[in-house]
Structures are given as C-alpha cells and as structure tokens.
Design an enzyme around this catalytic site. Structure first.
Site, PDB file in Angstrom:
ATOM      1  N   TYR A  92       6.086 -21.545 -33.132  1.00  0.00           N
ATOM      2  CA  TYR A  92       6.888 -21.132 -32.039  1.00  0.00           C
ATOM      3  C   TYR A  92       7.588 -22.528 -31.628  1.00  0.00           C
ATOM      4  CZ  TYR A  92       5.407 -16.188 -32.082  1.00  0.00           C
ATOM      5  OH  TYR A  92       5.136 -14.929 -32.532  1.00  0.00           O
ATOM      6  N   HIS A  99      -1.593  -9.137 -29.722  1.00  0.00           N
ATOM      7  CA  HIS A  99      -2.091  -8.976 -31.414  1.00  0.00           C
ATOM      8  C   HIS A  99      -3.210  -8.173 -31.427  1.00  0.00           C
ATOM      9  CE1 HIS A  99       0.252 -13.143 -32.137  1.00  0.00           C
ATOM     10  NE2 HIS A  99       1.098 -12.261 -31.420  1.00  0.00           N
ATOM     11  N   GLN A 124       0.412  -6.443 -24.759  1.00  0.00           N
ATOM     12  CA  GLN A 124       0.446  -5.499 -25.767  1.00  0.00           C
ATOM     13  C   GLN A 124      -0.587  -4.843 -26.026  1.00  0.00           C
ATOM     14  OE1 GLN A 124       0.796  -8.371 -29.344  1.00  0.00           O
ATOM     15  NE2 GLN A 124       2.590  -9.523 -28.180  1.00  0.00           N
ATOM     16  N   TYR A 174      -6.033 -14.411 -46.442  1.00  0.00           N
ATOM     17  CA  TYR A 174      -4.550 -14.280 -46.430  1.00  0.00           C
ATOM     18  C   TYR A 174      -4.055 -15.601 -45.740  1.00  0.00           C
ATOM     19  CZ  TYR A 174      -5.026 -10.213 -48.989  1.00  0.00           C
ATOM     20  OH  TYR A 174      -5.455  -9.023 -49.827  1.00  0.00           O
ATOM     21  N   GLU A 200       4.927 -10.523 -43.149  1.00  0.00           N
ATOM     22  CA  GLU A 200       4.231 -10.383 -44.586  1.00  0.00           C
ATOM     23  C   GLU A 200       4.080  -9.069 -44.861  1.00  0.00           C
ATOM     24  OE1 GLU A 200       1.745 -14.733 -44.016  1.00  0.00           O
ATOM     25  OE2 GLU A 200       0.549 -12.715 -44.750  1.00  0.00           O
TER      26      GLU A 200
END
Length: 376
Positions: free
Chosen positions: A270, A156, A95, A259, A249
């Site tokens: 997972y 991420h 990623q 948060y 979200e």
C-alpha cells in the site's frame, strides 16, 4: 521415511524457505477490462438486508442470508424474510462479524447448516466454525467445531466454507488478519486453507497429518485474504483472494502448496514499495489469473444450471471494487476473464439456486438480494 510434504513443513517451521514445488508457472494477468455492453439477464430485487455478507441456496429454493452484525435469515424466492434465532454471539468490528453460511451436503436429510463468524475472546476475536440444525425459525444443537487458536489481528477474516464433491470433507479459508508474516507460519491458522472432516476433526490423509495442532489441518499456506472458494465441475478446487495494491488472485488449490504471501505478490504494498512477483520466486505457487487494477473479488460459484447454457462451467465472482459480476472461464488448470457486468453496486456474494437462477447480494446498508434470470 517421512512424507516429503511433512519434511517440507518441518523446514518451514524451522524458518527455512523450502516449499512444495509449484504445479505450473505464472498464469494470466488481467488489466482494466470494460463492462460488457449488454446483460443477458434480468435483475429482480427480492429483499433488503443490513450489511449482508453471505448467501447460500437451500434445496427447496429458499436462500440463507447472513448479516454482518450477527443475524441469519431465510428468505423465499418471493422475498418473505424470516430471522433465525439461536445464532451464536458474534464480535462485529470492521471486516469482522458474521461471515459464511452453508447447508450441509446432506441438508435435505439432516437439516444441518455450517456458520463462520468472529467470536469474542480474551486475546482478541477468533474465527469460529460452527454447526447447527435449522429447526423452522431457530437453530438447535449448536456446536462449535473449530476455533482459531490465536486470537487478535485486524480484518481479512476469510472464513469461507466449501465441501468436496463427495460431501466428505470441509474446506475453510482463513485470512491472515492483516498480520502478513503469519501466512508463512504453519503453526498459525492465519493465511491458510484448512481441510477438516465434517465434524471438525482432522483427516488422516491431510498433507501434514503427522504434525500437531493447526499444522495437521493445513491444506495450503501463504494465502492473504481469501473470500471465494469453490469446486469446479471437474472436481478441482479454486480460490480467489484479494491482493494489496493490485494482484488479486485466482488460484488453483492443491494440497501442500505455498501460494507465497507476503513473500511474493503480483501487486505492491500500500505504501507503493515493490513486492517480488511470483515469477521471481518459482518455489511459490503462482495464480492462474490475477487482476491489476483489482476487482476486490468476493464470493464465487461455478455455474452448472440450465438457464444460462453459455455459462456452463464458468466461475461467477462478485466484485467489490469492480462493482459488478465477473465471469471467468476455466479450462483444466487455466483461467481467463470472459465477461464483466456493471451491477452499480459492490457485490459481496454469489450463489446458484436449484432452478439455475443466479443470486447476488450487495455489500451495503441496505444491501439488496438480487435474482438473475435470462432476459428473454
């Protein structure tokens, strides 16, 4: 007396469970939604790219496009592509790679653009925010403004840029790089939203400005994998982030709030094991909207153009898992999904051009750059 937010941050550093009080209780949860039966837009494929990641509109209608491997292009509305030279070295793995691109608020005068990317480092890759001048087909005066202090971690990355409506501050999302607990560590940039000056320095009025290092730059904590950040027409800042198994979200962002990730989530691990929901831990800020099953949101823009009057003020969000475009209506501090259109492709980013057309980029190799205009 020290400001309450700074005292709270000091408590977090010390390992307590204190957090800024939330602004509202749990928001709306969206289950599986059908695609809208009709599309009010015509789709024009403009150009192809190799695993593109982000798009941004220039004032003259051209689009900036990043490719994940470390390339930057300018493309005209007619599809003429020009690769830009002088791009910094990028670490591309999984990623991680080249990420966001955004023209400066004063681009028409300065020619400056901002880039985020994963850069190689001795302790593993680090997310970098850089600024450069777009000179024809090359970058000049490339300047690294901010670098993630701690290297390493998995995917991420986050790395999404937004400017406040006054054009005075830059907001930057950082994912937790799959090291979940770091999202609750104020000394680390992972799992946070930062607020910076346009030159990368720290604003004196940040909620934790009396702290040092990354802690002084924090705007929020406890964010997992934020791939969308945008200001609504009313000036409020919204962010979406991917949940684990369920629990994507859409959050209303306010300074100093926590948060909750990984302490709370509206999804599950997972492995299938449970995570406490937001309503079980009211000290953490709850999302205004969450999705289970996930849509895997990516990219977001608030529509303010004239071509689609019914979309005025709506958030347009790309869906990777949803393979579509999602329109979310926002009313003050509340949000709800209004429509979802099947694009038959993973949509990585969304932008609005000065003429009101909506642009999408597909997450594929090749991935198409698409222009949406009214069907009639």
């Amino acid at each position: 007396m020290r400001p309450r937010s700074v005292l709270i941050l000091s408590g977090l550093i010390a390992g307590t469970a204190l957090a800024v009080l939330p602004i509202l209780a749990n928001g709306r949860t969206v289950g599986a939604r059908d695609y809208s039966p009709t599309q009010p837009f015509a789709v024009q494929a403009v150009a192809d790219f190799d695993t593109p990641w982000a798009i941004a509109a220039l004032p003259d209608g051209r689009m900036l496009v990043t490719e994940h491997a470390g390339h930057l292009f300018v493309v005209t509305p007619e599809g003429e592509k020009t690769e830009i030279s002088g791009v910094p070295e990028v670490h591309q793995q999984g990623q991680l790679g080249m990420h966001d691109v955004a023209p400066a608020p004063d681009f028409a005068q300065s020619g400056l653009i901002y880039l985020t990317y994963a850069a190689p480092g001795e302790d593993g890759s680090q997310i970098v925010l850089a600024r450069a001048r777009l000179d024809g087909a090359s970058l000049s005066d490339v300047e690294e403004l901010w670098r993630q202090p701690q290297g390493g971690g998995g995917g991420h990355p986050g790395a999404i840029i937004a400017f406040d409506p006054a054009g005075e501050h830059l907001f930057l999302t950082l994912g937790e790089r799959t090291l979940s607990d770091t999202a609750q560590d104020p000394a680390q940039a992972r799992g946070k939203v930062l607020r910076l000056m346009l030159d990368g320095s720290t604003p004196a009025d940040n909620p934790f400005a009396d702290e040092v290092g990354v802690a002084a730059q924090l705007w929020t904590l406890g964010n997992r994998n934020p791939y969308g950040l945008a200001f609504a027409p009313d000036g409020q800042l919204w962010l979406h982030e991917m949940g684990p198994r369920g629990g994507d979200e859409l959050n209303l962002i306010a300074p100093g709030l926590n948060y909750g990730w990984p302490v709370v989530s509206n999804g599950s691990n997972y492995s299938g094991s449970a995570i406490p929901d937001h309503d079980e831990r009211p000290e953490f800020e709850a999302p205004r909207l969450s999705w289970t099953p996930v849509i895997a949101p990516a990219g977001m823009v608030f529509y303010t153009g004239d071509l689609f009057p019914d979309w005025q003020g709506s958030a347009l969000i790309g869906g990777l898992a949803a393979r579509g475009l999602v329109r979310v209506t926002v009313d003050g501090d509340q949000a709800d999904e209004a429509e979802r259109w099947d694009m038959d492709a993973r949509i990585r980013d969304v932008a609005m051009a000065p003429d009101g057309a909506v642009w999408l980029i597909e997450d594929d190799a090749p991935g198409q750059l698409l222009r949406l205009t009214p069907r009639d």
